[in-house]
Design a protein around this motif. Sequence first.
Motif, PDB file in Angstrom:
ATOM      1  N   VAL A   9       0.844  -1.198   0.000  1.00 44.63           N
ATOM      2  CA  VAL A   9       0.000   0.000   0.000  1.00 44.63           C
ATOM      3  C   VAL A   9       0.877   1.246   0.000  1.00 44.63           C
ATOM      4  O   VAL A   9       0.661   2.173  -0.790  1.00 44.63           O
ATOM      5  N   GLN A  10       1.864   1.282   0.856  1.00 44.85           N
ATOM      6  CA  GLN A  10       2.727   2.462   0.944  1.00 44.85           C
ATOM      7  C   GLN A  10       3.526   2.681  -0.334  1.00 44.85           C
ATOM      8  O   GLN A  10       3.618   3.815  -0.828  1.00 44.85           O
ATOM      9  N   ASP A  11       4.076   1.622  -0.888  1.00 42.36           N
ATOM     10  CA  ASP A  11       4.859   1.758  -2.122  1.00 42.36           C
ATOM     11  C   ASP A  11       3.990   2.180  -3.301  1.00 42.36           C
ATOM     12  O   ASP A  11       4.392   3.013  -4.118  1.00 42.36           O
ATOM     13  N   SER A  12       2.794   1.626  -3.389  1.00 40.34           N
ATOM     14  CA  SER A  12       1.922   1.984  -4.510  1.00 40.34           C
ATOM     15  C   SER A  12       1.395   3.406  -4.355  1.00 40.34           C
ATOM     16  O   SER A  12       1.265   4.130  -5.346  1.00 40.34           O
ATOM     17  N   PHE A  13       1.114   3.827  -3.117  1.00 43.18           N
ATOM     18  CA  PHE A  13       0.651   5.199  -2.910  1.00 43.18           C
ATOM     19  C   PHE A  13       1.752   6.193  -3.278  1.00 43.18           C
ATOM     20  O   PHE A  13       1.459   7.274  -3.808  1.00 43.18           O
ATOM     21  N   ALA A  14       2.999   5.832  -3.032  1.00 36.57           N
ATOM     22  CA  ALA A  14       4.116   6.704  -3.403  1.00 36.57           C
ATOM     23  C   ALA A  14       4.139   6.952  -4.914  1.00 36.57           C
ATOM     24  O   ALA A  14       4.576   8.012  -5.368  1.00 36.57           O
ATOM     25  N   LYS A  15       3.635   5.998  -5.682  1.00 36.55           N
ATOM     26  CA  LYS A  15       3.573   6.165  -7.140  1.00 36.55           C
ATOM     27  C   LYS A  15       2.410   7.053  -7.558  1.00 36.55           C
ATOM     28  O   LYS A  15       2.429   7.650  -8.633  1.00 36.55           O
ATOM     29  N   VAL A  16       1.377   7.122  -6.727  1.00 35.17           N
ATOM     30  CA  VAL A  16       0.200   7.951  -7.027  1.00 35.17           C
ATOM     31  C   VAL A  16       0.407   9.384  -6.552  1.00 35.17           C
ATOM     32  O   VAL A  16      -0.116  10.326  -7.153  1.00 35.17           O
ATOM     33  N   ALA A  17       1.176   9.561  -5.485  1.00 30.38           N
ATOM     34  CA  ALA A  17       1.363  10.886  -4.881  1.00 30.38           C
ATOM     35  C   ALA A  17       1.770  11.979  -5.881  1.00 30.38           C
ATOM     36  O   ALA A  17       1.232  13.092  -5.812  1.00 30.38           O
ATOM     37  N   MET A  54      -6.422  13.836  -0.502  1.00 27.70           N
ATOM     38  CA  MET A  54      -5.088  13.301  -0.724  1.00 27.70           C
ATOM     39  C   MET A  54      -4.210  13.446   0.512  1.00 27.70           C
ATOM     40  O   MET A  54      -3.389  12.571   0.811  1.00 27.70           O
ATOM     41  N   THR A  55      -4.386  14.524   1.261  1.00 22.66           N
ATOM     42  CA  THR A  55      -3.637  14.705   2.504  1.00 22.66           C
ATOM     43  C   THR A  55      -4.026  13.631   3.509  1.00 22.66           C
ATOM     44  O   THR A  55      -3.167  13.020   4.157  1.00 22.66           O
ATOM     45  N   THR A  56      -5.323  13.384   3.632  1.00 21.33           N
ATOM     46  CA  THR A  56      -5.806  12.363   4.557  1.00 21.33           C
ATOM     47  C   THR A  56      -5.332  10.973   4.137  1.00 21.33           C
ATOM     48  O   THR A  56      -4.893  10.178   4.983  1.00 21.33           O
ATOM     49  N   LEU A  57      -5.395  10.691   2.860  1.00 16.40           N
ATOM     50  CA  LEU A  57      -4.896   9.395   2.379  1.00 16.40           C
ATOM     51  C   LEU A  57      -3.414   9.219   2.700  1.00 16.40           C
ATOM     52  O   LEU A  57      -2.993   8.132   3.116  1.00 16.40           O
ATOM     53  N   ALA A  58      -2.639  10.269   2.527  1.00 19.34           N
ATOM     54  CA  ALA A  58      -1.208  10.189   2.825  1.00 19.34           C
ATOM     55  C   ALA A  58      -0.981   9.894   4.305  1.00 19.34           C
ATOM     56  O   ALA A  58      -0.137   9.061   4.661  1.00 19.34           O
ATOM     57  N   VAL A  59      -1.740  10.554   5.175  1.00 19.27           N
ATOM     58  CA  VAL A  59      -1.614  10.316   6.619  1.00 19.27           C
ATOM     59  C   VAL A  59      -1.990   8.873   6.948  1.00 19.27           C
ATOM     60  O   VAL A  59      -1.291   8.188   7.699  1.00 19.27           O
ATOM     61  N   VAL A  60      -3.084   8.409   6.369  1.00 18.10           N
ATOM     62  CA  VAL A  60      -3.543   7.041   6.626  1.00 18.10           C
ATOM     63  C   VAL A  60      -2.523   6.032   6.123  1.00 18.10           C
ATOM     64  O   VAL A  60      -2.145   5.097   6.842  1.00 18.10           O
ATOM     65  N   VAL A  61      -2.071   6.199   4.901  1.00 19.84           N
ATOM     66  CA  VAL A  61      -1.117   5.252   4.317  1.00 19.84           C
ATOM     67  C   VAL A  61       0.173   5.209   5.132  1.00 19.84           C
ATOM     68  O   VAL A  61       0.688   4.133   5.444  1.00 19.84           O
ATOM     69  N   ASN A  62       0.666   6.376   5.509  1.00 25.28           N
ATOM     70  CA  ASN A  62       1.884   6.404   6.318  1.00 25.28           C
ATOM     71  C   ASN A  62       1.644   5.836   7.708  1.00 25.28           C
ATOM     72  O   ASN A  62       2.541   5.250   8.304  1.00 25.28           O
ATOM     73  N   GLY A  63       0.430   5.987   8.233  1.00 22.55           N
ATOM     74  CA  GLY A  63       0.098   5.497   9.557  1.00 22.55           C
ATOM     75  C   GLY A  63      -0.136   4.004   9.635  1.00 22.55           C
ATOM     76  O   GLY A  63      -0.254   3.455  10.736  1.00 22.55           O
ATOM     77  N   LEU A  64      -0.220   3.334   8.504  1.00 22.67           N
ATOM     78  CA  LEU A  64      -0.452   1.887   8.526  1.00 22.67           C
ATOM     79  C   LEU A  64       0.666   1.127   9.227  1.00 22.67           C
ATOM     80  O   LEU A  64       0.445   0.034   9.744  1.00 22.67           O
ATOM     81  N   THR A 119      -7.474  -3.434  -0.594  1.00 25.19           N
ATOM     82  CA  THR A 119      -8.783  -3.903  -0.131  1.00 25.19           C
ATOM     83  C   THR A 119      -8.726  -4.191   1.367  1.00 25.19           C
ATOM     84  O   THR A 119      -9.636  -3.820   2.116  1.00 25.19           O
ATOM     85  N   ALA A 120      -7.660  -4.826   1.816  1.00 23.99           N
ATOM     86  CA  ALA A 120      -7.486  -5.108   3.243  1.00 23.99           C
ATOM     87  C   ALA A 120      -7.358  -3.809   4.042  1.00 23.99           C
ATOM     88  O   ALA A 120      -7.974  -3.662   5.102  1.00 23.99           O
ATOM     89  N   ALA A 121      -6.578  -2.869   3.527  1.00 24.84           N
ATOM     90  CA  ALA A 121      -6.387  -1.594   4.232  1.00 24.84           C
ATOM     91  C   ALA A 121      -7.706  -0.846   4.351  1.00 24.84           C
ATOM     92  O   ALA A 121      -8.070  -0.365   5.434  1.00 24.84           O
ATOM     93  N   TYR A 122      -8.429  -0.746   3.244  1.00 23.92           N
ATOM     94  CA  TYR A 122      -9.694  -0.016   3.274  1.00 23.92           C
ATOM     95  C   TYR A 122     -10.709  -0.746   4.154  1.00 23.92           C
ATOM     96  O   TYR A 122     -11.443  -0.113   4.924  1.00 23.92           O
ATOM     97  N   GLY A 123     -10.770  -2.043   4.068  1.00 25.91           N
ATOM     98  CA  GLY A 123     -11.700  -2.815   4.893  1.00 25.91           C
ATOM     99  C   GLY A 123     -11.422  -2.653   6.376  1.00 25.91           C
ATOM    100  O   GLY A 123     -12.343  -2.480   7.178  1.00 25.91           O
ATOM    101  N   THR A 124     -10.150  -2.679   6.739  1.00 27.57           N
ATOM    102  CA  THR A 124      -9.767  -2.502   8.142  1.00 27.57           C
ATOM    103  C   THR A 124     -10.163  -1.116   8.635  1.00 27.57           C
ATOM    104  O   THR A 124     -10.818  -0.973   9.673  1.00 27.57           O
ATOM    105  N   LEU A 125      -9.772  -0.109   7.889  1.00 28.97           N
ATOM    106  CA  LEU A 125     -10.031   1.266   8.322  1.00 28.97           C
ATOM    107  C   LEU A 125     -11.517   1.602   8.289  1.00 28.97           C
ATOM    108  O   LEU A 125     -12.051   2.182   9.247  1.00 28.97           O
TER     109      LEU A 125
END
Length: 141
Positions: A9-17, A54-64, A119-125
Amino acid sequence: MTPDQVKLVQDSFAKVAPISGKAALIFYDRLFEVAPGVRAMFPDDMTEQRRKLMTTLAVVVNGLSDLPSMLSAASALAKRHVGYGAKAEHYPVVGGALLWTLEKGLGEAWTADVAAAWTAAYGTLSGYMISEAYGRTQVAE
């Protein structure tokens, strides 16, 4: 979530950022296409809303990496969303729009493993947020 899923999740989000503005635009376009009734919950000018997403997603992704410390912020966010008119049934729709956006944004980098991790990250959160906001446990997929 497994540590490998967190890393995916973190690596793929880094590509979207780097395309966060475009990704947010795609996300909201998709959300309003599949759930036009939620459009009224948002301002006419979506510029700030897209930035917040996008700011919230970044916080969530980094907080995983440290999920327990992120959960208090997720709880507060869930409760604020109730005030905006969000309902438990909106979470799966939002999740679908998010996964669709990531698939479009990542292209060939959107693999089965990346999809499963998101899917796991979104389901958990979302399950946690629904429980915090509405007092019941429910998984949003």
